[in-house]
Write an enzyme that holds these catalytic residues in place. Structure first.
Site, short mmCIF file in Angstrom:
data_model
loop_
_atom_site.label_atom_id
_atom_site.label_comp_id
_atom_site.label_asym_id
_atom_site.label_seq_id
_atom_site.Cartn_x
_atom_site.Cartn_y
_atom_site.Cartn_z
N GLY A 15 23.28 -10.46 23.54
CA GLY A 15 23.76 -11.16 24.74
C GLY A 15 25.19 -11.63 24.47
N GLY A 18 27.69 -12.50 27.24
CA GLY A 18 27.18 -13.38 28.30
C GLY A 18 27.87 -14.73 28.34
CG ASP A 19 27.89 -18.34 31.53
OD1 ASP A 19 29.06 -18.00 31.79
OD2 ASP A 19 27.37 -19.42 31.87
CG LEU A 20 24.80 -19.59 24.85
CD1 LEU A 20 24.84 -21.03 25.32
CD2 LEU A 20 23.42 -19.27 24.27
CE LYS A 154 16.48 -26.36 28.50
NZ LYS A 154 16.45 -25.87 29.83
CE LYS A 188 23.54 -33.42 25.02
NZ LYS A 188 24.71 -33.01 25.72
CG ASP A 241 16.40 -27.32 33.73
OD1 ASP A 241 16.58 -26.36 32.97
OD2 ASP A 241 17.34 -27.93 34.28
CG HIS A 246 17.19 -31.30 27.26
ND1 HIS A 246 17.24 -30.39 26.25
CD2 HIS A 246 17.75 -30.68 28.34
CE1 HIS A 246 17.82 -29.27 26.69
NE2 HIS A 246 18.12 -29.43 27.95
CE LYS A 342 19.86 -29.45 37.36
NZ LYS A 342 20.58 -29.76 36.11
C1 BG6 Z 1 20.05 -27.70 30.35
C2 BG6 Z 1 19.44 -27.60 31.71
O1 BG6 Z 1 19.11 -27.40 29.35
O2 BG6 Z 1 20.53 -29.01 30.14
C3 BG6 Z 1 20.45 -27.96 32.76
O3 BG6 Z 1 18.97 -26.28 31.91
C4 BG6 Z 1 21.04 -29.33 32.49
O4 BG6 Z 1 19.87 -27.94 34.06
C5 BG6 Z 1 21.54 -29.40 31.05
O5 BG6 Z 1 22.10 -29.53 33.39
C6 BG6 Z 1 21.96 -30.80 30.69
O6 BG6 Z 1 22.63 -30.78 29.46
P1 BG6 Z 1 23.82 -31.77 29.12
O7 BG6 Z 1 24.20 -31.44 27.72
O8 BG6 Z 1 24.89 -31.51 30.12
O9 BG6 Z 1 23.24 -33.15 29.28
#
Ligand code: BG6
Length: 485
Positions: A15, A18-20, A154, A188, A241, A246, A342
């Protein structure tokens, strides 16, 4: 987290166009090379479906990506691209494509005199990594002449059954010690600091329990909507998500016991124990929401249902509030309130520890002396830091109290915080799994949330730019109330 020498290795990014790769991995690799952490240690082989790229055109793509990420390419940067970046297509991902990939890997290892250590980084679209992992295994790339590690992003499944199946399929080819599951929150700096903050400071650890803490709040607020990810997000929702991964990581790090040592499995064992002690979530203690049109930071924004890629009758949640408990000796009876959404007013990730009220009998005779319980606010982003709120006496009579705070800001002490991906890439290269999610952790976390996916509590609308549906208020700890006299 042990400091280890980084051995020379090849990193294969599947990949790789890609974007990542463009937004995160490539800039992180470049910065790590500039800082010396990965200098001379890694050769990169990007791999993707595109058959039109070769080494040269890929390097051109990479230079543009770095420039777009605010890293203008100087002579040294350009040399780095020429020396370290390569491209190999895996076309339609047929077995012969992987045989070709394997030959290219061996060639590069000879050319760069590498000892055969390999990282396979799955930077593929969500959930698409499992087929690649299997192809790698079938082509015999799960073990090499040196060590072999695989990095996956993920989502790790979409419920308990799919997570178990995914783990089983990966384990057919790779041992758990080879697998690095990324939850970027763990990269982080401020999230990692939770452990040092708790376990290196006698001051906090001794009050970190049900005797002193009234409730714990974890907030992951985002001002952004679903952007260009509407179609993906609509099949996922905030619970999968953000909450399952997280936020659950933040919960485990906040609530875990002291590990026997500061090492990967000792820490991960304690995190798993928290998940095992989490009480089943009561659906009446959950509020889901979905944003309608509104204004965020003064700008009008459309409703979730009007976002591109979202079904017009979608009931996908963009907001979740959960009040739950951890049934163990330390936390029994203390509510843990998780909230994410969001299109809330601002981006803010915070853990708030609300302490209990003190015994107030001595202030009874002073009608104007209202007391507020202490609060510790840990801000993980932005404006990373700590605020410890406490009561002070106002000068002069009558006796009156006021809340003030001790404040620490990371930026003032450490102006240069690394990006999460920089930390995580170094850890993979060092073979340190502390900040990566273990198979049992993923499954325990899905065990907690899967019943909610089936029970589907009602989804309430909330206006973009507000803190979520009013129905969630009842789940939150009381705010700003004076302690009872
Ligand atoms: C991602 C989610 O894992 O984490 C996103 O798929 C979300 O929807 C993002 O915006 C938040 O990450 P961060 O580092 O911006 O807090």
């Amino acid at each position: 987290m042990a400091e280890q020498e980084i051995e020379r290795h090849l990193m294969v990014v599947i990949g790789g166009t890609g974007d990542l790769m463009r937004r995160k991995l490539l800039p992180a690799m470049r910065r790590l090379t500039e800082r010396g952490a990965l200098h001379g240690k890694v050769v990169l082989l990007a791999s993707g479906r595109r058959t039109t790229f070769d080494d040269e055109s890929y390097r051109e793509w990479a230079r543009e990506a770095l420039e777009a990420a605010g890293m203008p390419i100087d002579v040294e940067g350009s040399n780095w691209c020429d020396r370290c970046l390569h491209y190999q297509s895996v076309g339609d991902q047929q077995p012969e494509d992987f045989e070709r990939l394997k030959r290219r890997i061996e060639e590069l290892e000879r050319e760069h005199e590498l000892p055969g250590n390999r990282i396979f980084y799955m930077a593929t679209p969500p959930g698409a990594f499992i087929d690649t992992v299997e192809r790698l295994g079938e082509a015999g790339m799960n073990e090499g002449p040196g060590w072999t590690r695989v990095v996956i992003e993920k989502p790790f499944g979409h419920d308990l059954d799919s997570a178990r199946e995914l783990n089983a399929r990966i384990h057919r080819h790779f041992r758990e010690e080879q697998i690095y599951r990324i939850d970027h929150y763990l990269g982080k700096e401020t999230v990692q600091n939770l452990l040092t903050f708790r376990f290196a400071n006698m001051l906090f650890e001794s009050v970190w329990n049900r005797d002193r803490v009234a409730s714990v709040e974890i907030l992951v607020a985002e001002d952004i909507g679903v952007g260009r990810r509407g179609e993906f997000y609509d099949g996922v929702g905030a619970l999968r998500d953000v909450v399952q991964n997280h936020m659950t990581q933040l919960l485990s790090l906040t609530a875990m016991e002291i590990p026997v040592e500061f090492a990967a499995d000792a820490i991960r064992d304690e995190k798993v124990k928290v998940l095992r002690s989490l009480a089943p979530i009561d659906p009446s203690q959950v509020v889901l929401g979905q944003y309608t049109a509104g204004k965020v930071a003064g700008e009008p924004v459309v409703s979730y249902l009007d976002e591109d890629g979202v079904a017009e009758d979608s009931t996908t949640e963009t907001y979740v509030a959960i009040r739950t408990h951890i049934s163990n000796w330390r936390w029994q009876g203390v509510p843990f309130v998780l909230r994410t959404g969001k299109r809330l007013p601002q981006k803010l990730t915070q853990i708030t520890i609300h302490f209990r009220c003190p015994a107030l009998a001595i202030f009874q005779a002073h009608a104007q002396a209202t007391v507020h319980a202490n609060t510790l606010i840990i801000t993980l982003q932005p404006d990373e830091g700590f605020d410890l709120q406490f009561e002070v006496k106002q000068p002069h009579a009558p006796l009156r109290l006021q809340t003030h705070s001790l404040r620490f800001r990371y930026e003032e002490a450490f102006p240069d915080l690394p990006e999460a991906y920089e930390t995580l890439l170094v850890d993979v290269a060092q073979g340190d799994q502390t900040l990566f999610v273990r198979a049992d952790e993923v499954e325990h976390s899905w065990r907690i949330y899967t019943p909610l996916l089936t029970a589907r509590p009602q989804v309430y609308p909330y206006e973009a730019g507000t803190m979520g549906p009013a129905e969630a208020e009842r789940l939150l700890p009381p705010r700003g109330e004076a302690c009872p006299i």
